[in-house]
Design a protein around this motif. Sequence first.
Motif, short mmCIF file in Angstrom:
data_model
loop_
_atom_site.label_atom_id
_atom_site.label_comp_id
_atom_site.label_asym_id
_atom_site.label_seq_id
_atom_site.Cartn_x
_atom_site.Cartn_y
_atom_site.Cartn_z
N ALA A 227 0.77 -1.31 -0.12
CA ALA A 227 -0.05 0.10 0.10
C ALA A 227 0.93 1.05 0.14
N ALA A 228 1.94 1.46 0.78
CA ALA A 228 2.94 2.37 1.14
C ALA A 228 3.58 2.74 -0.46
N VAL A 229 3.85 1.88 -1.20
CA VAL A 229 4.38 1.88 -2.40
C VAL A 229 3.76 2.16 -3.74
N ARG A 230 2.22 2.16 -3.28
CA ARG A 230 1.09 1.94 -4.45
C ARG A 230 1.57 0.91 -5.42
N ALA A 231 1.78 -0.24 -4.78
CA ALA A 231 2.04 -1.52 -5.90
C ALA A 231 1.09 -1.82 -6.85
N GLU A 232 1.19 -2.15 -7.76
CA GLU A 232 0.30 -2.73 -8.82
C GLU A 232 -0.56 -3.93 -8.16
N LYS A 233 0.39 -4.86 -7.74
CA LYS A 233 -0.12 -6.25 -7.07
C LYS A 233 0.62 -6.80 -5.85
N LEU A 234 -0.27 -7.32 -5.05
CA LEU A 234 0.17 -8.05 -3.74
C LEU A 234 0.16 -9.57 -4.29
N ILE A 235 1.09 -10.24 -3.93
CA ILE A 235 1.20 -11.76 -3.91
C ILE A 235 1.64 -12.19 -2.66
N GLU A 307 0.96 -16.74 -12.14
CA GLU A 307 0.04 -15.73 -11.61
C GLU A 307 0.17 -14.29 -12.37
N ILE A 308 1.51 -14.08 -12.76
CA ILE A 308 1.44 -12.80 -13.42
C ILE A 308 1.71 -12.66 -14.87
N LEU A 309 1.98 -13.68 -15.43
CA LEU A 309 2.33 -13.85 -17.00
C LEU A 309 1.10 -14.62 -17.65
N THR A 310 0.19 -14.98 -17.06
CA THR A 310 -0.99 -15.75 -17.66
C THR A 310 -2.29 -15.39 -17.22
N ASP A 311 -3.41 -15.80 -18.16
CA ASP A 311 -4.76 -15.35 -17.84
C ASP A 311 -5.27 -16.17 -16.74
N GLU A 312 -4.90 -17.40 -16.50
CA GLU A 312 -5.35 -18.40 -15.75
C GLU A 312 -5.09 -18.12 -14.17
N GLY A 313 -3.86 -17.71 -13.90
CA GLY A 313 -3.33 -17.44 -12.64
C GLY A 313 -3.12 -18.92 -12.04
N VAL A 314 -3.01 -18.87 -11.00
CA VAL A 314 -2.81 -20.05 -9.81
C VAL A 314 -3.06 -19.49 -8.47
N GLY A 315 -4.15 -20.32 -7.82
CA GLY A 315 -4.35 -19.74 -6.64
C GLY A 315 -5.66 -18.68 -6.78
N THR A 316 -5.96 -18.03 -5.49
CA THR A 316 -7.13 -17.06 -5.66
C THR A 316 -6.68 -15.59 -5.61
#
Length: 320
Positions: A227-235, A307-316
């Motif tokens: 949140a502090a660095v305004r990240a695009e994504k948290l994994i 998770e990052i480089l496909t549409d399907e991802g893995v997990g929730t």
Amino acid sequence: MYAVKSSFPLFHTTLPNSTTPIHRLRQQSSLLTTSVIRLSAQMRVDILSESLPFIQRFRGKTVVVKYGGAAMKSPELQASVVNDLVLLACVGLRPILVHGGGTEINTWLIRLGIEPQFLNGLRVTDAATMEVVEMVLVGKVNKTLVSLINRAGATAVGLSGKDARLLTARPNSKDLGFVGEISRVDSAILRPLLEAGHIPVIASVASDKTGQGYNVNADTAAGEIAAAVRAEKLILLTDVVGILGDRDDPGSLVKEVTIKGIKKMVRDGKIAGGMIPKVNCCVRSIAQGIHTASIIDGRVPHSLLLEILTDEGVGTMITG
């Protein structure tokens, strides 16, 4: 001689019988080997090409990865995570790695005759346990990860939440001892590192305004830093497949859920124990501006890239 047709044109060839001369066997073996190499190269190129839209989307963006659980136990999975992280940095992402080290902390506590204790998914931390936490996270795990990333070709910088007052903590509760909640994140030390192309590797310990050290849940630390660095994504790389619709059914993976849906699952008792800090940090980070947060299975090789480089991802994946 008898002919066998393959669904792969490169493998459409004639297989030898027992009377085939040895020089013909060698020629056909060479042809088959060349065909396999060509097919493998084409597959690699296709995969890279399909990744391009995702690379373009995330290029220049900060992604915060929390690393822990089973993916930290296996040397093979550890190498996979490190290589994935370096690859992401090479194609223009700005990764930050926040790590725990719960399994190793438990091992050291038991060696010292201290029984690990947990309350609502958080480690109960007295003064002796706090010494072990700092020794393992800062003195061992952090240095190991920095060394692995550097050897893989990137430049990692090891930090803890205490460094440059990155994380300021306050007590969580008397029942937990020296377990801290994060009251402030000062990301000033991280920005120049990211701009220089370095990978910050952060151990999840912090201190209060007086300098007292606190054990901070690594999921929580990752969420607040994101949140502090305004990240695009948290994994969150963990040792479960993700959020399950039915805790007793591994096949009931929830691929995507909103904050509203998460809160309902908690109320219904479908999320409990060690998953509560994970979903709480995801919800809080999204409320503070993160686009998406994902809980993924670190036991799956290259789960970070999936998770990052496909549409399907893995997990929730959790969204607003």
